[in-house]
Structures are given as C-alpha cells and as structure tokens.
Design an enzyme around this catalytic site. Structure first.
Site, short mmCIF file in Angstrom:
data_model
loop_
_atom_site.label_atom_id
_atom_site.label_comp_id
_atom_site.label_asym_id
_atom_site.label_seq_id
_atom_site.Cartn_x
_atom_site.Cartn_y
_atom_site.Cartn_z
N HIS A 13 -7.93 4.69 4.36
CA HIS A 13 -7.26 3.45 3.93
C HIS A 13 -5.85 3.64 3.61
O HIS A 13 -5.32 4.82 3.46
CB HIS A 13 -7.90 3.05 2.43
CG HIS A 13 -7.33 1.86 1.76
ND1 HIS A 13 -6.12 1.82 1.17
CD2 HIS A 13 -7.82 0.63 1.68
CE1 HIS A 13 -6.10 0.57 0.80
NE2 HIS A 13 -6.83 -0.30 1.10
N SER A 71 -10.25 -6.36 3.65
CA SER A 71 -9.70 -6.28 2.30
C SER A 71 -10.86 -5.22 1.36
O SER A 71 -11.82 -5.94 1.08
CB SER A 71 -9.29 -7.31 1.65
OG SER A 71 -9.51 -7.18 0.24
N HIS A 104 0.81 -1.44 0.01
CA HIS A 104 -0.02 0.05 0.00
C HIS A 104 0.95 1.15 -0.10
O HIS A 104 0.36 2.40 -0.20
CB HIS A 104 -0.93 0.15 1.35
CG HIS A 104 -1.92 -1.10 1.43
ND1 HIS A 104 -1.85 -1.91 2.26
CD2 HIS A 104 -2.95 -1.39 0.46
CE1 HIS A 104 -2.86 -2.92 2.27
NE2 HIS A 104 -3.45 -2.55 1.02
N ASN A 108 -10.73 -4.17 -1.58
CA ASN A 108 -11.12 -4.68 -2.83
C ASN A 108 -11.88 -5.97 -2.76
O ASN A 108 -12.61 -6.34 -3.99
CB ASN A 108 -9.85 -4.56 -3.68
CG ASN A 108 -8.91 -6.14 -3.53
OD1 ASN A 108 -9.17 -6.97 -4.05
ND2 ASN A 108 -7.81 -5.81 -2.74
N GLU A 142 -3.39 2.81 1.59
CA GLU A 142 -2.86 3.47 0.45
C GLU A 142 -3.07 4.88 0.30
O GLU A 142 -2.10 5.73 0.06
CB GLU A 142 -3.26 2.61 -0.82
CG GLU A 142 -2.94 3.30 -2.17
CD GLU A 142 -3.95 2.79 -3.23
OE1 GLU A 142 -4.31 1.74 -3.42
OE2 GLU A 142 -4.26 3.98 -4.08
N CYS A 201 -6.12 0.80 -10.77
CA CYS A 201 -5.37 -0.34 -11.17
C CYS A 201 -5.84 -1.40 -12.22
O CYS A 201 -7.15 -1.78 -11.83
CB CYS A 201 -4.91 -0.98 -9.78
SG CYS A 201 -4.09 -2.63 -10.08
N CYS A 205 3.92 -1.20 -4.06
CA CYS A 205 3.57 -1.60 -5.55
C CYS A 205 3.76 -0.45 -6.50
O CYS A 205 3.68 0.75 -6.26
CB CYS A 205 1.88 -2.01 -5.41
SG CYS A 205 1.41 -2.16 -6.96
N THR A 263 -5.98 3.18 -5.90
CA THR A 263 -5.95 2.08 -7.01
C THR A 263 -7.02 1.22 -7.21
O THR A 263 -7.29 0.65 -8.47
CB THR A 263 -4.53 1.56 -6.83
OG1 THR A 263 -4.45 0.94 -5.67
CG2 THR A 263 -3.58 2.47 -6.85
N SER A 293 -5.80 -9.80 -2.64
CA SER A 293 -5.11 -10.17 -1.60
C SER A 293 -5.30 -11.52 -1.09
O SER A 293 -4.85 -11.95 -0.08
CB SER A 293 -5.34 -9.20 -0.46
OG SER A 293 -6.70 -9.12 -0.22
FE1 SF4 Z 1 -0.81 -2.94 -7.10
FE2 SF4 Z 1 -2.97 -3.31 -8.26
FE3 SF4 Z 1 -2.12 -5.02 -6.46
FE4 SF4 Z 1 -3.01 -2.75 -5.53
S1 SF4 Z 1 -4.19 -4.06 -6.64
S2 SF4 Z 1 -1.09 -3.88 -4.85
S3 SF4 Z 1 -2.12 -1.34 -7.13
S4 SF4 Z 1 -1.22 -4.54 -8.51
#
Ligand code: SF4
Length: 301
Positions: free
Chosen positions: A122, A219, A72, A221, A124, A191, A94, A159, A263
């Site tokens: 968050h 998480s 992050h 995402n 990041e 991303c 990243c 992202t 993740s």
């Molecule tokens: Fe990198 Fe995208 Fe993975 Fe986030 S989701 S760690 S920005 S590759």
C-alpha cells in the site's frame, strides 16, 4: 422504502485537503504530475485530470514542472530528488500519515525495529517504511516470523486499520514474541476518521436490510468498509458509480443504508442516493399497479 446515509461517510479531512491543495496549485502553477492517484477514486482522478493533474508512476516519468505527493505520503528521497532536479513540489501528505512517518523515523533513530500492521504494497505503508532506513517491515499476520535484532521493537498501524483490529494484532503478536523483546513501544497510528466510518456503518446496519458502500475498487478503506457492512450480516454491495445499482437489489427491502469510503466525493454519494430514490419510486409504482390489477380484473368480469 427509506434511504438512510451513515452518520460519517465520504471524504475525510486529509483527502479534502489534498484535493484542494492540488487543484489550487494547478490553477496557480499550471499542469501537475501526481506521483500516484491523489486518492483511490476514479471520479476524483477524472475531475483533477480536467484541471491539469496527470497521474504518473514515479519521478522517472517527470521531466520538469510541478510534482505532487499524494495524501498517502512518500519517503524522504522524493524531497531530495525534486530539489536536486529543480522540480516544484506540492506535498499533500495527510498530517496523520506524517505523524506516522515521524514516529517511524524517530523510533529507528532510537534503535527500534519497526513493524507496521498493514499491507506492504500500500502506498502509505511503503512511504512510512521508507522513513525507517531499512529497519522496518509491514505484516498483516501476527504469527509471521520476524527478526528482532536489538530486542527493541515498535508496533505501528496503517492509518486505515481499525483500532480494534490493531489491538487484536498487538495482543497476538506480543503474546507470540514477548520472550524475544526487551523493550516494546506501541504507537497507535490508526486514523480516527476511518474508525468513525466503520463505527457509523455498523450502527447503520442495525436499521437496514440492504447496504451500499460507495467508493473506488482500488480503495483499501472502501473495501474494508464494505467488508464491515457485510460482516454485520446485511446484504451489501460495493459500487463505484450510481449506475451500477441493480433495481432487483431493492425488491422487498424496507431500509437501504448508504456509506462511502474516505476517498469518495460528495457528488458520487449524492448520485447514488438520487438513483436509489428514483428506483424506489419506480418499484413503489410497480407494486401499486400489481395491487390494482386483480381489482380491475374483477370489475371487468
Ligand atoms: Fe488522513 Fe485519515 Fe484521511 Fe488517511 S483516512 S488521508 S490518515 S484523514
């Protein structure tokens, strides 16, 4: 019953890279203190703990040795402080997040205020904001009141936001504030890896009557991925581990789709698929028995 995996699911390259870097460093240099969880997934965190990677809240919790920055990313102060204190640093930020940090830093140096479309708490987003020297803030609501001191503004995204939601945010935000802006920059910092997962989940939903989204509850995402699945109208469950799957979810289902956040490790996905296969077999055997029962009852009579 068919069990289908999404075309894109699980670990993104940034997470794989961070885990490999930290595991390698722990093997070479000994115990490591990670500034937050390397990824938001308890299975990965437990696996890394067994290799000597301890999660700490901040540099204040570290006395000596090696410190890891997660995928992050963090603000510039971490590099400065670790250097001052003679700590070893493993920076697994990243490369896509790094691009976002550099963009925010450069824009601020050019006199732009920076708005990040994202969650302000968050890790990041907090990390990217730390590169703006106080000239940035994060918002989710395009209607939010904001200050545009120099009439120069840049819009970035967390992202893990989808391109579509960023585009909607930009449209509404600019529509509301255009009269106060002389110069506007839009930097698409979403991303592609996360967008691929959302897209694959939508595709998967078309052929399924049950969707399982695998990933850590913390998480962002994975939560968004599960929401994307649920928005398709298909029954969706978000789980962290295979044992959370309830056999009754499968009753009457023909096709079960499996997706996983960026993740989520491969072994968690494999365990979920294996459990689904086992439960499907058990359900099938139960149905067969139920079908045979009336016939045997008939013969007994
Ligand atoms: Fe990198 Fe995208 Fe993975 Fe986030 S989701 S760690 S920005 S590759």
């Amino acid at each position: 019953m068919r069990i289908v995996r999404a075309k894109a699911l699980g670990f993104c390259f940034g997470v794989r890279r961070a885990i490999d870097m930290v595991a390698e460093a722990a093997e070479e240099r000994g115990p490591i203190d990670s500034l937050g969880s390397i990824v938001h997934n308890p299975v990965v965190v437990d696996g890394l703990a067994a290799k000597g990677v301890r999660v700490v809240g901040g540099l204040g919790d570290v006395e000596s040795g090696t410190v890891a920055v997660t995928a992050h990313g963090r603000g510039p102060e971490i590099e400065e402080e670790t250097e001052e204190r003679g700590l070893d640093l493993v920076d697994t930020t990243c490369p896509i997040v790094r691009k976002s940090q550099k963009a925010a830093q450069g824009l601020c140096a050019d006199g732009f205020g920076v708005i990040i479309y994202g969650e302000e708490d968050h890790p990041e987003v907090m990390g990217v904001l730390a590169w703006t020297e106080g000239k940035g803030r994060a918002i989710l609501d395009p209607e939010a009141e904001i200050d545009i001191p120099h009439r120069k503004l840049a819009l970035l995204a967390q992202t893990t936001k989808s391109e579509q939601s960023f585009a909607e945010f930009v449209g509404r935000f600019v529509g509301r504030n255009i009269g106060r802006i002389n110069e506007l920059r839009i930097v698409n910092t979403t991303c592609p890896e996360t967008d691929e997962r959302y897209h694959a989940a939508r595709e998967l939903a078309v052929e399924c009557d049950l969707l399982i989204a695998v990933g850590g509850r913390s998480s962002a995402n994975t939560r968004k991925l599960a929401q994307t699945c649920a928005d398709s109208g298909v029954e969706t469950h978000q789980i962290e581990r295979a044992r959370e799957i309830k056999p009754e979810w499968l009753e009457g289902k023909e096709t079960v789709g499996v997706t996983a956040g960026a993740s989520t490790p491969d072994e968690s996905i494999d365990e979920v698929v294996a459990r689904l296969e086992k439960l499907a077999e058990m359900l099938h055997a139960k149905e067969q028995r139920a079908r045979r029962l009336p016939l045997s009852n008939l013969m007994d009579a």
